[in-house]
Design an enzyme around this catalytic site. Structure first.
Site, PDB file in Angstrom:
ATOM      1  N   GLY A  45       0.835  -1.197   0.000  1.00 42.03           N
ATOM      2  CA  GLY A  45       0.000   0.000   0.000  1.00 42.03           C
ATOM      3  C   GLY A  45       0.865   1.240   0.000  1.00 42.03           C
ATOM      4  O   GLY A  45       2.020   1.203   0.437  1.00 42.03           O
ATOM      5  N   GLN A  50       3.162   9.942   1.139  1.00 44.94           N
ATOM      6  CA  GLN A  50       4.455   9.243   1.076  1.00 44.94           C
ATOM      7  C   GLN A  50       5.234   9.567  -0.193  1.00 44.94           C
ATOM      8  O   GLN A  50       6.421   9.239  -0.292  1.00 44.94           O
ATOM      9  CB  GLN A  50       4.250   7.733   1.181  1.00 44.94           C
ATOM     10  N   CYS A  98       6.247   0.067   7.309  1.00 46.13           N
ATOM     11  CA  CYS A  98       5.831   1.198   6.477  1.00 46.13           C
ATOM     12  C   CYS A  98       7.020   1.617   5.622  1.00 46.13           C
ATOM     13  O   CYS A  98       8.147   1.680   6.116  1.00 46.13           O
ATOM     14  CB  CYS A  98       5.382   2.348   7.376  1.00 46.13           C
ATOM     15  N   LEU A  99       6.759   1.902   4.357  1.00 46.61           N
ATOM     16  CA  LEU A  99       7.841   2.311   3.462  1.00 46.61           C
ATOM     17  C   LEU A  99       8.514   3.600   3.919  1.00 46.61           C
ATOM     18  O   LEU A  99       9.662   3.858   3.587  1.00 46.61           O
ATOM     19  CB  LEU A  99       7.303   2.491   2.032  1.00 46.61           C
ATOM     20  N   HIS A 140      -4.071   1.427   8.033  1.00 49.62           N
ATOM     21  CA  HIS A 140      -2.703   1.968   8.018  1.00 49.62           C
ATOM     22  C   HIS A 140      -2.583   3.080   6.974  1.00 49.62           C
ATOM     23  O   HIS A 140      -2.068   4.165   7.261  1.00 49.62           O
ATOM     24  CB  HIS A 140      -1.711   0.823   7.732  1.00 49.62           C
ATOM     25  N   GLU A 141      -3.080   2.796   5.765  1.00 49.07           N
ATOM     26  CA  GLU A 141      -2.936   3.780   4.680  1.00 49.07           C
ATOM     27  C   GLU A 141      -3.795   5.015   4.938  1.00 49.07           C
ATOM     28  O   GLU A 141      -3.365   6.139   4.663  1.00 49.07           O
ATOM     29  CB  GLU A 141      -3.284   3.154   3.321  1.00 49.07           C
ATOM     30  N   HIS A 144      -2.290   7.598   7.147  1.00 48.78           N
ATOM     31  CA  HIS A 144      -1.360   8.525   6.482  1.00 48.78           C
ATOM     32  C   HIS A 144      -2.080   9.800   6.047  1.00 48.78           C
ATOM     33  O   HIS A 144      -1.488  10.882   6.051  1.00 48.78           O
ATOM     34  CB  HIS A 144      -0.742   7.873   5.238  1.00 48.78           C
TER      35      HIS A 144
END
Ligand code: NI
Length: 188
Positions: A45, A50, A98-99, A140-141, A144
């Site tokens: 995701g 991000q 997380c990226l 999670h997404e 953000h």
């Protein structure tokens, strides 16, 4: 086109993102870049902050984790202006990464069932009840988009223990095999 992933410490990750209007310019290109960036960094995701944009856009392809989480099979979603309603159910703790926080993974407690409302890339409305690990990815997404990161949900003690690693990310001392953008240097 693959874009750099903005890392922890960058202020763009802490802003509340803005809703997208149908007149939004360059949406198709932006989504294509988001998919490229997500796949290039092996994520399931990616949220627009991000890649440095405070827009309420999320892409998810949960298929790679289908072995462990069958509910994720074939689930590829473009979420524009997503809204989450928490439904009855247990809270479950599981490891997340997380990226924007390379090299870290922490247990996070999240609700198991949600009702998700969103529009897709053609601004068609959708509504679906989502459960399990897919619901976790969505939460999670969507965090953000509110300027939240999963580490905001871990205990103070745990956060103390990972402070060194977090500081390394902020200070650009982290290794990453995908292109990244570090926080701007603070003037001392
Ligand atoms: Ni993330």
């Amino acid at each position: 086109m693959k874009l750099p992933v903005y890392l922890y410490g960058h202020p763009v990750l802490r802003n509340v993102s803005q809703p997208i209007e149908p007149e939004y310019q360059g949406l198709e290109k932006l989504l294509s870049d988001m998919w490229d960036t997500m796949y290039a960094s092996d994520g399931v995701g990616l949220a627009a902050p991000q890649i440095g944009r405070n827009d309420r856009i999320v892409v998810i392809d949960a298929d790679p984790v289908k072995e462990a989480f069958p509910e994720c099979e074939g689930r590829k979603l473009t979420l524009i202006n997503p809204e989450i309603e928490v439904l009855e159910g247990e809270k479950i703790s599981r490891a997340e990464g997380c990226l924007s926080l390379p090299g870290l993974s922490e247990n996070v407690e999240r609700v198991e069932n949600i009702r998700l409302r969103w529009v897709d890339e053609k601004f068609q409305p959708h509504e679906e009840i989502i459960s399990g690990f897919l619901a976790r990815i969505v939460q999670h997404e969507c965090d953000h988009l509110e300027g939240l990161l999963y580490i905001d949900h871990v205990s103070g003690i745990r956060k103390q223990l990972i402070r060194g690693k977090l500081n390394n990310i902020v200070n650009g001392k982290t290794r990453c095999d995908y292109p990244v953008k570090y926080a701007p240097r603070k003037l001392k």
